[in-house]
Design an enzyme around this catalytic site. Sequence first.
Site, PDB file in Angstrom:
ATOM      1  N   ASP A   1      -2.989 -10.414  -2.012  1.00 37.20           N
ATOM      2  CA  ASP A   1      -3.627  -9.934  -0.865  1.00 37.20           C
ATOM      3  C   ASP A   1      -4.953  -9.472  -1.263  1.00 37.20           C
ATOM      4  OD1 ASP A   1      -2.068  -8.447   1.732  1.00 37.20           O
ATOM      5  OD2 ASP A   1      -4.124  -7.622   1.086  1.00 37.20           O
TER       6      ASP A   1
ATOM      7  N   ASP B   1      -4.824 -12.692   3.561  1.00 35.81           N
ATOM      8  CA  ASP B   1      -6.187 -12.096   4.066  1.00 35.81           C
ATOM      9  C   ASP B   1      -7.332 -12.494   3.287  1.00 35.81           C
ATOM     10  OD1 ASP B   1      -4.829 -10.471   2.363  1.00 35.81           O
ATOM     11  OD2 ASP B   1      -4.860  -8.657   3.819  1.00 35.81           O
TER      12      ASP B   1
ATOM     13  N   HIS C   1      -6.616  -6.740  -0.310  1.00 36.37           N
ATOM     14  CA  HIS C   1      -6.577  -5.553  -0.507  1.00 36.37           C
ATOM     15  C   HIS C   1      -5.761  -5.035  -1.654  1.00 36.37           C
ATOM     16  CE1 HIS C   1      -6.725  -6.281   4.003  1.00 36.37           C
ATOM     17  NE2 HIS C   1      -8.259  -5.741   3.684  1.00 36.37           N
TER      18      HIS C   1
ATOM     19  N   HIS D   1       0.953  -1.248   0.088  1.00 42.71           N
ATOM     20  CA  HIS D   1      -0.093   0.070   0.067  1.00 42.71           C
ATOM     21  C   HIS D   1       0.804   1.259  -0.066  1.00 42.71           C
ATOM     22  CE1 HIS D   1      -3.602  -2.114   0.476  1.00 42.71           C
ATOM     23  NE2 HIS D   1      -3.448  -2.476   1.662  1.00 42.71           N
TER      24      HIS D   1
END
Length: 370
Positions: free
Chosen positions: A181, A269, A183, A144
Amino acid sequence: MARRTAFFHAEQCFWHSAGMHALVLPVGGWVQPPAAAGFAESPESKRRLKNLLDLSGLTRQLLCPDALAAAYEDALRVHPAAYLERLKTVSDAGGGMLGEQAPVGPGTYDIALRSAGLAIAAVAAVLEGSVENAYALSRPPGHHCLADQPMGFCFLANIPIAIEAAKARYGIGRIAVLDWDVHHGNGTQAIYEERDDVLTLSIHQDGCFPAGYGGFDDRGRGAGKGHNLNIPLPAGSGHEAYLAAMHRLVLPALRRFEPELIIVACGFDANAVDPLARMQLHSDSFRQLTRLIREAAEELCQGRLVLVHEGGYAEAYVPFCGQAVMEELSGITTAVRDPLLDFIQAQQPSGAFAEFLLQYVETLAARLGD
């Protein structure tokens, strides 16, 4: 068949503590600080993954070389000096907030450099041919982080730092980054959105984080047009939807690009019990995703494959997902059995919802051909 697989880890990376409580509970620099109560990005999912690899006997069958921290010059290839100075100043002062959901703790700057160093070393080992593939248990994560702004638990862009170090030292050209991931890999996308030598692909839960973002229509800009692919899947997507996304979107994109190295931003995740997302993967999902990308690397780039750890916050379940990935990378099977596998498999999407998910992936694939 057993393969030469490296596993890079560092005790220091478990010591990042993203909470101001560390200021009132000093430990003198010799004992791991306590984790912030209630904060998802704790060291425990990562430490328990390493513990399971040890307990299963798998670690003893892997290569576990030492890795240096990333040098300032390595970080500077991706991040401006002003940002690095700001991060170091806050870190040296004991911590604080620098960005969206990215609390800095004491020593975060140095630990983040160590985390990036694991990724650099993993890429170097694969490119030098000492191993066939490698895993870097990096923490803090990195996908991120923007060039000049931390975000979502990430302070340095681990994978871009490793990519730029590899380009500087080995002259490698085309590199593909697959981010599974849950996200969106917004930092990696932003860093490479105007370049055509790095293909970025992200399979993520639609609208999860950054909040509201899906991004299918964002395909790069300028020279990078067509070198970015986002695959936003609906909440509740499970094993079959992810495999369909790999077969219909990811693998064809990789074949078109013909990378010389594949790197995976390996977050766990998307597992069914993760507290920060709503997907339905299990440990065998990650095993099969790893198999597909390993086979693609063997087909396209002499097996050159590196996985760099990102998210995953279910402390009791991430270890089983990571164990499955490491077994698939190494070709070594252990006695470990996932106690939740049957339960999660029984909860997979079915009926009309399962049909909708597969049709959704087909629709994305058709749009990509427009």
